[in-house]
Design a protein around this motif. Structure first.
Motif, mmCIF file in Angstrom:
data_model
loop_
_atom_site.group_PDB
_atom_site.id
_atom_site.type_symbol
_atom_site.label_atom_id
_atom_site.label_comp_id
_atom_site.label_asym_id
_atom_site.label_seq_id
_atom_site.Cartn_x
_atom_site.Cartn_y
_atom_site.Cartn_z
ATOM 1 N N VAL A 8 0.848 -1.175 0.000
ATOM 2 C CA VAL A 8 0.000 0.000 0.000
ATOM 3 C C VAL A 8 0.895 1.240 0.000
ATOM 4 C CG1 VAL A 8 -0.183 0.030 2.526
ATOM 5 C CG2 VAL A 8 -1.953 1.136 1.172
ATOM 6 N N VAL A 9 0.470 2.291 -0.700
ATOM 7 C CA VAL A 9 1.192 3.558 -0.676
ATOM 8 C C VAL A 9 0.965 4.187 0.695
ATOM 9 C CG1 VAL A 9 1.375 5.868 -1.677
ATOM 10 C CG2 VAL A 9 0.964 3.906 -3.161
ATOM 11 N N VAL A 10 2.058 4.471 1.420
ATOM 12 C CA VAL A 10 1.932 5.014 2.777
ATOM 13 C C VAL A 10 2.228 6.511 2.854
ATOM 14 C CG1 VAL A 10 2.361 2.799 3.912
ATOM 15 C CG2 VAL A 10 4.287 4.327 3.445
ATOM 16 N N LEU A 11 2.668 7.106 1.779
ATOM 17 C CA LEU A 11 2.873 8.547 1.726
ATOM 18 C C LEU A 11 1.628 9.200 1.115
ATOM 19 C CD1 LEU A 11 6.541 8.683 0.347
ATOM 20 C CD2 LEU A 11 5.763 8.802 2.729
ATOM 21 N N PRO A 12 1.430 10.489 1.308
ATOM 22 C CA PRO A 12 0.269 11.135 0.677
ATOM 23 C C PRO A 12 0.269 10.978 -0.845
ATOM 24 C CG PRO A 12 1.164 12.538 2.368
ATOM 25 C CD PRO A 12 2.133 11.398 2.217
ATOM 26 N N GLU A 13 1.462 10.970 -1.444
ATOM 27 C CA GLU A 13 1.571 10.672 -2.865
ATOM 28 C C GLU A 13 2.992 10.255 -3.207
ATOM 29 O OE1 GLU A 13 2.017 14.909 -5.082
ATOM 30 O OE2 GLU A 13 0.011 14.448 -4.377
ATOM 31 N N VAL A 14 3.112 9.474 -4.280
ATOM 32 C CA VAL A 14 4.409 9.013 -4.748
ATOM 33 C C VAL A 14 4.344 8.872 -6.269
ATOM 34 C CG1 VAL A 14 3.879 6.539 -4.455
ATOM 35 C CG2 VAL A 14 6.257 7.315 -4.431
ATOM 36 N N GLU A 15 5.469 9.144 -6.918
ATOM 37 C CA GLU A 15 5.531 8.992 -8.370
ATOM 38 C C GLU A 15 5.839 7.553 -8.750
ATOM 39 O OE1 GLU A 15 8.306 11.858 -9.931
ATOM 40 O OE2 GLU A 15 6.874 13.509 -9.678
ATOM 41 N N MET A 16 5.052 7.006 -9.677
ATOM 42 C CA MET A 16 5.337 5.709 -10.291
ATOM 43 C C MET A 16 6.056 6.014 -11.596
ATOM 44 S SD MET A 16 2.769 2.866 -11.958
ATOM 45 C CE MET A 16 2.287 1.895 -10.557
ATOM 46 N N VAL A 17 7.204 5.372 -11.793
ATOM 47 C CA VAL A 17 8.028 5.648 -12.963
ATOM 48 C C VAL A 17 8.229 4.376 -13.783
ATOM 49 C CG1 VAL A 17 9.185 7.648 -11.942
ATOM 50 C CG2 VAL A 17 10.136 5.365 -11.586
ATOM 51 N N SER A 18 8.715 4.543 -15.009
ATOM 52 C CA SER A 18 8.827 3.399 -15.916
ATOM 53 C C SER A 18 10.069 2.541 -15.685
ATOM 54 C CB SER A 18 8.757 3.859 -17.372
ATOM 55 O OG SER A 18 9.764 4.792 -17.647
ATOM 56 N N ASP A 19 11.093 3.081 -14.986
ATOM 57 C CA ASP A 19 12.263 2.233 -14.707
ATOM 58 C C ASP A 19 12.761 2.457 -13.283
ATOM 59 O OD1 ASP A 19 13.679 4.586 -16.684
ATOM 60 O OD2 ASP A 19 14.571 4.256 -14.711
ATOM 61 N N ALA A 20 13.527 1.492 -12.797
ATOM 62 C CA ALA A 20 13.964 1.493 -11.402
ATOM 63 C C ALA A 20 14.926 2.634 -11.064
ATOM 64 C CB ALA A 20 14.610 0.146 -11.054
ATOM 65 N N GLY A 21 15.335 3.407 -12.027
ATOM 66 C CA GLY A 21 16.207 4.539 -11.753
ATOM 67 C C GLY A 21 15.454 5.828 -11.469
ATOM 68 N N GLY A 22 14.152 5.799 -11.573
ATOM 69 C CA GLY A 22 13.358 6.974 -11.282
ATOM 70 C C GLY A 22 13.018 7.818 -12.498
ATOM 71 N N GLU A 23 13.204 7.278 -13.682
ATOM 72 C CA GLU A 23 12.930 8.025 -14.917
ATOM 73 C C GLU A 23 11.588 7.609 -15.510
ATOM 74 O OE1 GLU A 23 15.014 10.448 -16.191
ATOM 75 O OE2 GLU A 23 16.142 10.123 -14.344
ATOM 76 N N GLY A 24 10.996 8.524 -16.275
ATOM 77 C CA GLY A 24 9.780 8.221 -17.025
ATOM 78 C C GLY A 24 8.527 8.194 -16.168
ATOM 79 N N LEU A 25 8.025 9.351 -15.782
ATOM 80 C CA LEU A 25 6.835 9.432 -14.929
ATOM 81 C C LEU A 25 5.638 8.778 -15.610
ATOM 82 C CD1 LEU A 25 5.376 10.535 -12.399
ATOM 83 C CD2 LEU A 25 4.915 12.616 -13.729
ATOM 84 N N LEU A 26 5.030 7.805 -14.917
ATOM 85 C CA LEU A 26 3.818 7.143 -15.403
ATOM 86 C C LEU A 26 2.573 7.669 -14.702
ATOM 87 C CD1 LEU A 26 5.055 3.435 -15.528
ATOM 88 C CD2 LEU A 26 4.830 5.034 -17.440
ATOM 89 N N ALA A 27 2.698 7.889 -13.382
ATOM 90 C CA ALA A 27 1.529 8.316 -12.611
ATOM 91 C C ALA A 27 1.970 8.836 -11.253
ATOM 92 C CB ALA A 27 0.563 7.149 -12.415
ATOM 93 N N THR A 28 1.097 9.595 -10.630
ATOM 94 C CA THR A 28 1.229 9.953 -9.226
ATOM 95 C C THR A 28 0.205 9.118 -8.479
ATOM 96 O OG1 THR A 28 1.904 12.205 -9.772
ATOM 97 C CG2 THR A 28 1.076 11.818 -7.537
ATOM 98 N N LEU A 29 0.691 8.250 -7.590
ATOM 99 C CA LEU A 29 -0.183 7.389 -6.792
ATOM 100 C C LEU A 29 -0.482 8.090 -5.479
ATOM 101 C CD1 LEU A 29 1.747 3.998 -7.214
ATOM 102 C CD2 LEU A 29 -0.145 4.866 -8.616
ATOM 103 N N TYR A 30 -1.719 7.988 -5.010
ATOM 104 C CA TYR A 30 -2.126 8.651 -3.776
ATOM 105 C C TYR A 30 -2.120 7.683 -2.595
ATOM 106 C CZ TYR A 30 -3.465 12.197 -7.114
ATOM 107 O OH TYR A 30 -3.438 13.127 -8.136
ATOM 108 N N GLY A 31 -1.973 8.252 -1.407
ATOM 109 C CA GLY A 31 -1.914 7.462 -0.181
ATOM 110 C C GLY A 31 -3.075 6.495 -0.069
ATOM 111 N N GLY A 32 -2.753 5.256 0.301
ATOM 112 C CA GLY A 32 -3.759 4.218 0.451
ATOM 113 C C GLY A 32 -3.996 3.405 -0.801
ATOM 114 N N ALA A 33 -3.351 3.772 -1.904
ATOM 115 C CA ALA A 33 -3.542 3.005 -3.136
ATOM 116 C C ALA A 33 -2.987 1.598 -2.942
ATOM 117 C CB ALA A 33 -2.847 3.688 -4.316
ATOM 118 N N PRO A 34 -3.813 0.573 -3.140
ATOM 119 C CA PRO A 34 -3.319 -0.800 -3.026
ATOM 120 C C PRO A 34 -2.481 -1.176 -4.243
ATOM 121 C CG PRO A 34 -5.630 -0.801 -3.642
ATOM 122 C CD PRO A 34 -5.235 0.634 -3.439
#
Length: 186
Positions: free
Chosen positions: A12-38
Motif C-alpha cells: 500500500v502507498v503510505v505517503l500522501p503521494e508518490v511517483e510511479m516511474v517506468s524504470d527502477a532509476g526513477g525516470e519516465g513518470l507514469l503516474a502519481t499514486l495517492y496514499g492508500g492506493a493498493p
C-alpha cells in the motif's frame, strides 16, 4: 516500523503521494499514486519496487479511480502512463452513458513509499481522523454523507484541524472511500 517489514505480494502507498516511474532509476513518470492506493508487488531491485496498480478510468482519462462508477482517486496518470495502461474490461455507466475501464498500470516506486500492510495503514489514518475530529465534535461514520457532502465538510473543517496537509489528504482519502456515492443522496 511497518516500512521495515518484508513486502509480500500486496503493498500500500503510505505517503500522501508518490511517483510511479517506468524504470527502477526513477525516470519516465507514469503516474502519481495517492496514499492508500493498493498495489501488487512484482519484484524489488535495491531501493525500488516494481508494482502494479489496478483501478478504473472513465472514458480513457488520466485518473485512476477505486472502483467502477466510484470517483475516489487512486492515481493520476501522465500521458506516458495513459499510453502504457493495460485495459482489462469495460462497462458503460447507464445514467450518463460513460465508459469505465478496468485498468492496470505497472511501474516502479521507491521502497520507502510503500508498506506491506493495508489494514495497518488504514488503522493509522482512522486514528488520525478520530483523534483530530474528536477535539471539537463527535466523529461521524463515513457512510453518513455522500462524497459531495463529505468533500464540502472536510473543506470547511480544514481551518480547525491540527493535522498537517499530508495527514489531511490521507484522512480525506479514507473518508471518501467509505462515503456513499453521490447517486445515493437522500
Amino acid at each position: 516500523a511497518a516500512l521495515e517489514s518484508t513486502l509480500g505480494a500486496q503493498a500500500v502507498v503510505v505517503l500522501p503521494e508518490v511517483e510511479m516511474v517506468s524504470d527502477a532509476g526513477g525516470e519516465g513518470l507514469l503516474a502519481t499514486l495517492y496514499g492508500g492506493a493498493p498495489l501488487t508487488v512484482l519484484q524489488q531491485q535495491g531501493d525500488w519496487v516494481q508494482v502494479a496498480s489496478e483501478g478504473w478510468d472513465r472514458e480513457e482519462g488520466s485518473q485512476i479511480y477505486i472502483d467502477f462508477n466510484r470517483a475516489v482517486l487512486l492515481a493520476k496518470m501522465s500521458f506516458e502512463g495513459m499510453d502504457k495502461v493495460e485495459k482489462l474490461e469495460s462497462k458503460v455507466e447507464p445514467e450518463y452513458e460513460l465508459t469505465w475501464n478496468s485498468i492496470k498500470l505497472t511501474g516502479w516506486v521507491p521502497r520507502s513509499a510503500i508498506g506491506p500492510n493495508e489494514e495497518q495503514f488504514w488503522n493509522y489514518v482512522t486514528d488520525l481522523y478520530d483523534l483530530d475530529c474528536n477535539l471539537c465534535h463527535k466523529t461521524f461514520p463515513r457512510d453518513k454523507w455522500i462524497m459531495f457532502d463529505w468533500r464540502n465538510n472536510l473543506k470547511e473543517m480544514r481551518r480547525y484541524t491540527k493535522l498537517s496537509q499530508d495527514q489531511l489528504q490521507l484522512v480525506s482519502n479514507w473518508v471518501l472511500r467509505g462515503a456513499r456515492n453521490d447517486a445515493e443522496a437522500d
